[in-house]
Scaffold this active site. Structure first.
Site, PDB file in Angstrom:
ATOM      1  N   TYR A  64       0.844  -1.183   0.000  1.00 14.61           N
ATOM      2  CA  TYR A  64       0.000   0.000   0.000  1.00 14.61           C
ATOM      3  C   TYR A  64       0.885   1.240   0.000  1.00 14.61           C
ATOM      4  CZ  TYR A  64      -3.660  -3.246   1.634  1.00 14.61           C
ATOM      5  OH  TYR A  64      -4.544  -4.298   1.770  1.00 14.61           O
ATOM      6  N   SER A 211     -13.283  -5.179   2.567  1.00 12.58           N
ATOM      7  CA  SER A 211     -14.365  -4.620   1.744  1.00 12.58           C
ATOM      8  C   SER A 211     -15.734  -5.131   2.184  1.00 12.58           C
ATOM      9  CB  SER A 211     -14.135  -4.920   0.266  1.00 12.58           C
ATOM     10  OG  SER A 211     -12.967  -4.290  -0.204  1.00 12.58           O
ATOM     11  N   PRO A 212     -16.035  -5.113   3.488  1.00 15.76           N
ATOM     12  CA  PRO A 212     -17.343  -5.598   3.942  1.00 15.76           C
ATOM     13  C   PRO A 212     -18.487  -4.677   3.529  1.00 15.76           C
ATOM     14  CG  PRO A 212     -16.182  -4.571   5.759  1.00 15.76           C
ATOM     15  CD  PRO A 212     -15.216  -4.625   4.620  1.00 15.76           C
TER      16      PRO A 212
END
Length: 334
Positions: A64, A211-212
């Site tokens: 990242y 990514s819920p």
């Protein structure tokens, strides 16, 4: 810590190598890359607020930024290390200029990547170290064997995998206890329910959904790609394109209606659904803003009964979402 931490509560990931963390964690990726312009001051404030609210599981990765997110997280938790279960990932190899070199799971790279992450984070150990993607050219036993050496050396406390198949999970767990699998899971992405989730529960491995909120679409705040920054990678995802986007937004409208009926936000309802899938599930919704963090944490207070869960299932039938998760699914282990 704030009294709210008691309300937030904890869950335990893994059985053979258990790790107790807050019921909901914080994904830090978007603070540095992929989701538009970064604001380091706001990102630090978000991490600090998370800790004040009792969020202890912070998730980052070396790729990242690349590399800048680990430095950001490490700097933000300086002086508060004992409040954090720190998770990071390795294996998606990149150069400092962002060039992608592919997936690397060689034992030599395992050790090199860990040492580099420890230095950037400014810590002497990582609580949960994930293989970010499975290197299909290296036996998983070799990769996890090297990760186990990091545990023996005291550099890592617990091991995890990300986006691994059921077969890979079994082989990895037989090599060294795996504490958690991180994978995409939400009302919009449920394919792990077929084989992967039953395997995790058979083996006693926790689930950490990233990514819920369906990469933000389930919040109801995104109505078209025009609302996204030019450098927001979501604008290139199949689910955000044309007719697929229109179809998926119709599903979101159903979620919004149910949320309004319960007096909560769509994001809180979607997160509550993920939390309701089991006490071994710890979602890590990502955000770079304090307001969204506080909204997400509020999801732990939302209680869903059988009628609620049935209504949600009717609003978002499994398999109703249009479009793949990524434009290129080749790095997903299957």
């Amino acid at each position: 810590m704030a009294s709210y931490s008691t309300t937030l509560g904890t869950r335990t990931l893994g059985g053979a190598a258990p790790l107790t963390v807050s019921t909901i964690g914080l994904g830090c990726m978007g603070m540095s890359e992929f989701y538009g312009t970064a604001d380091e001051a706001e990102a630090r404030a978000t991490i600090h607020r998370a800790l004040d609210l009792g969020v202890t599981l912070l998730d980052t990765a070396d790729m990242y930024g690349p590399f800048t997110n680990e430095r950001l997280v490490g700097g933000a938790i300086a002086g508060r290390r004992d409040e954090v279960q720190l998770a990071t990932k390795f294996g998606n190899e990149r150069r400092a200029d962002g060039t992608r070199l592919g997936v690397n799971g060689t034992p030599e790279y395992v050790h090199r990547a860990c040492d580099a992450s420890l230095e950037r984070l400014g810590v002497d150990h990582i609580d949960l170290y994930y293989k970010h993607r499975v290197d299909k050219t290296v036996p998983i036993e070799d990769t996890v064997g090297a990760m186990g050496e990091l545990v023996a050396a005291g550099k890592v406390r617990h091991l995890g995998l990300s986006e691994a198949s059921a077969e890979t999970i079994r082989r990895a767990h037989a090599t060294h206890p795996i504490t958690a699998l991180q994978t995409e899971y939400s009302l919009f992405t449920r394919d792990i329910e077929d084989e992967i989730l039953p395997t995790l529960r058979e083996l006693g491995i926790g689930l950490v959904p990233y990514s819920p909120l369906g990469r933000g679409i389930l919040t109801g705040a995104i109505s078209s790609t025009e609302h996204l920054a030019q450098d927001d990678f979501r604008a290139r995802l199949p689910r955000y394109q044309g007719a697929a986007m229109e179809s998926n937004l119709a599903l979101v409208a159903g979620v919004r209606a149910l949320a309004e009926g319960k007096g909560v936000t769509p994001a809180q309802l979607a997160l509550a659904w993920v939390l309701a899938q089991g006490d071994d599930v710890v979602p890590i919704p990502g955000t770079k803003r304090v307001t969204y963090l506080e909204e997400n944490v509020g999801a732990v207070a939302v209680r869903l009964g059988d009628a609620d869960l049935a209504a949600i299932a009717d609003a978002v039938p499994r398999g109703a979402v249009v479009g793949e998760r990524y434009a290129d699914m080749s790095t997903i282990d299957d």
